[in-house]
Design an enzyme around this catalytic site. Structure first.
Site, PDB file in Angstrom:
ATOM      1  CD  GLU A 289      31.433  26.272 -18.022  1.00  0.00           C
ATOM      2  OE1 GLU A 289      30.185  25.132 -16.698  1.00  0.00           O
ATOM      3  OE2 GLU A 289      30.629  27.065 -18.244  1.00  0.00           O
ATOM      4  CG  ASP A 331      45.832 -17.351 -23.445  1.00  0.00           C
ATOM      5  OD1 ASP A 331      45.104 -18.628 -24.187  1.00  0.00           O
ATOM      6  OD2 ASP A 331      47.067 -17.927 -23.519  1.00  0.00           O
ATOM      7  CG  ASP A 595      51.512 -15.077 -21.613  1.00  0.00           C
ATOM      8  OD1 ASP A 595      50.692 -15.504 -21.802  1.00  0.00           O
ATOM      9  OD2 ASP A 595      52.031 -15.137 -20.678  1.00  0.00           O
ATOM     10  CG  ASP A 599      46.573 -14.759 -25.819  1.00  0.00           C
ATOM     11  OD1 ASP A 599      45.247 -15.120 -26.363  1.00  0.00           O
ATOM     12  OD2 ASP A 599      47.638 -14.854 -24.839  1.00  0.00           O
TER      13      ASP A 599
END
Length: 600
Positions: A289, A331, A595, A599
């Site tokens: 629970e 990147d 950025d 991307d």
């Protein structure tokens, strides 16, 4: 100046064919034609991801298998005459779901608050006259007038262009400006090279002017295609999949144990009703629970700690994935580097450091008129030199055919033409060179030209960009500078530029290596520049894959190659996605850092 570069944005389809029924380049569309197309195609704006309604967003959290088990346990407790247990379980479930829901709503509100709503306007030809209209009202076939400082409002094919340089970093991640010109043939099947006669929505004009035919608007642009991909539901995180699998395991174990206990009780002729109640009580006892509450509280605490470091956590489960990550795909431009061009060296024709080259480059950049290019800004920011004793007489401005700019200057009654431009062009116009410093010039023979070409190639392969710097003394009565004066030059040397690595990147990468997180570089830039950045940051390169190679690999072959590959260069956005999926298929928890819009 920048050459044509490999990009990671697909070419505009059918770029050579004008939009059907387009007006002429002189007059553009009529108001009636534009209104009809606006009604047919819709406004020139990007799709926005719809936010879930509050009620639906709240109820969707009850689809979690573990939550469903607990709700079943609460019902079972109520049926077995234990209302207090049912109330406790229901309260715990409700608080857990509420905590998760409130945290994600707060994150979404913070993201919405960061968005800037800009009412972009553009100048077009409408009814034969220039008119400024909201960018949302631009349609296919419109002729857009572009100048330095403009944001490009749609995907367009250039009809006319003069000295046009465009910043496409928003889409490509490339920090250097892209040179554009009209009339070049376009290969619409290309997926790796941005055509020089195409400009994209979301990029901006750095210098020059242009007239362009709108071919795609709104959701049909390249930026629109990326935006549509962002409106799709996000795939489940590794943590969400783990919780789902754990919930399913609990369900199976509970059902098996309950059935086993029920069958055993019936085999020993126990009363049916009491056996059922006992089985239900056992099911309630087997359910964890407090697990959802513990998970939600722990993740929420992590999100609060991240927010203190100015990081917005949009999904609580991402906190767990961040901690479980064993592969980080990053990147390059703007992520590992500053995304800002910097002057790093000034060398003579043989590659030896030369302060005289810096002085000449600074004079040219300081007195050049018009909008400064990023290369000019880098020269002026590198070191401040006193130019008070110099006076500008005239200038031959930059154009894309010459790929150079010349400034006629005077100091103490002596006049000099200073030339800055593409290394190969400036070298071609030079007949002499300065071996070192500011000494006497020497005839430029074939052997020295070959040495200069070697310097250009060497620095280019190491990821640097070069400008050639030359000068010529002219008569003191000269009042004007002409293109014809750019001859018989004395070659001084090269100004060398780089997008430098971030100072913080090396420390972060070392910390990731300490945590046994493998670093993979996935970029649209070329392999030479990427290799140089990796060397500067201490990233060990085990293997290389480039976009054309990835395109020819099957998913199975790509999955086999990626484990021994560090650099993925010249890749398109779709290929970046393939690389990430391949790592996930191999059982990795993968993070991605970038950025740029490409991307996303």
């Amino acid at each position: 100046m920048p050459d044509e570069r490999t990009k990671n944005v697909p070419a505009v389809q059918d770029a050579q064919e004008p939009a059907n029924g387009a007006g002429s380049a002189e007059s553009g569309l009529t108001s009636a034609e534009a209104a009809l197309r606006l009604a047919t195609d819709g406004p020139n704006q990007l799709d926005q991801a719809p936010r879930d309604r509050l009620v639906m967003g709240f109820l969707s959290r009850f689809r979690n298998p573990l939550i469903l088990i607990l709700l079943g346990a609460a019902v079972g407790a109520a049926l077995t005459g234990d209302p207090s247990s049912a109330a406790i379980i229901s309260t715990i479930v409700l608080l857990s779901v509420l905590l998760d829901f409130i945290q994600e709503q707060r994150a979404q509100n913070a993201v919405d608050a960061l968005r800037r709503h800009v009412a972009l306007r553009a100048t077009i030809l409408r009814d034969g006259k220039p008119a400024e209209i909201p960018a949302t009202e631009i349609v296919r076939g419109d002729v857009v007038l572009l100048r330095a400082g403009d944001l490009i409002p749609a995907d367009c094919q250039l009809l006319e262009a003069k000295d046009l340089f465009v910043n496409e970093a928003l889409l490509t991640g490339e920090a250097f400006p892209a040179e554009k010109q009209a009339g070049l043939p376009t290969d619409s099947k290309s997926t790796s090279v941005v055509p020089q006669n195409i400009v994209y929505m979301g990029s901006s004009v750095l210098s020059g002017t242009a007239k362009a035919l709108v071919q795609h608007t709104g959701r049909t642009t390249q930026l629109g295609a990326i935006t549509r991909s962002l409106t799709k539901p996000s795939p489940p995180t590794a943590f969400a999949l783990g919780i789902r699998d754990f919930g399913q395991l609990i369900v199976r174990l509970t059902l098996l144990l309950v059935l086993f206990v029920l069958i055993v009780n019936l085999a020993f002729h126990r009363p049916l009703f009491e056996s059922v109640l006992f089985a239900l009580a056992l099911a309630v006892g087997l359910t964890p629970e407090l697990l959802p509450m513990i998970v939600s509280v722990t993740l929420a605490r992590g999100a609060l700690r991240m927010s203190a470091k100015k990081v917005i956590v949009k999904r609580l489960s991402a906190i767990h994935d961040l901690g479980s990550m064993d592969v980080l795909c990053a990147d390059k431009t703007g992520t590992l580097t500053e995304a800002k061009i910097t002057l790093v060296r000034e060398v003579d024709i043989t590659g030896t450091e030369s302060d005289h080259v810096l002085e000449l480059a600074y004079l040219n950049a300081a007195f050049e008129t018009g909008l400064k290019s990023p290369l000019d800004d880098a020269i002026l920011e590198f070191q401040h030199l006193d130019v008070a004793g110099w006076t500008k007489i005239d200038e031959v401005p930059f154009d894309f055919e010459r790929r150079r700019v010349s400034v006629l200057l005077e100091q103490g009654g002596k006049r000099m033409l200073v030339v800055k431009g593409a290394p190969e062009d400036v070298l071609r116009l030079a007949s002499r060179y300065q071996p070192s410093g500011n000494g006497p010039s020497v005839a430029l023979d074939d052997e020295v030209r070959l040495a200069a070409t070697t310097v250009v190639t060497k620095f280019g392969n190491d990821g640097f960009r070069l400008l050639g710097i030359a000068f010529r003394d002219v008569e003191s009565t000269r009042e004007h500078a002409q293109i014809g004066d750019e001859a018989d030059l004395t070659f001084a040397g090269f100004a060398i530029f780089l997008d430098p690595p971030k100072e913080s990147a090396s420390t972060a990468l070392q910390a990731l290596r300490t945590l046994n997180v493998a670093i993979k570089i996935v970029t649209g830039d070329n392999e030479h520049i990427t290799q140089h950045v990796c060397d500067a940051l201490g990233i060990e390169v085990a293997g290389l894959l480039i976009g054309p190679e990835i395109r020819d690999l099957t998913d199975e072959a790509l999955s086999a190659r990626i484990e021994t590959t560090t650099l993925f260069c010249r890749v398109t956005p779709s290929q970046k996605s393939r690389v990430l999926r391949a790592f996930r298929r191999n059982g990795h928890v993968v993070g991605f850092l970038g950025d740029g819009i490409n991307d996303a």
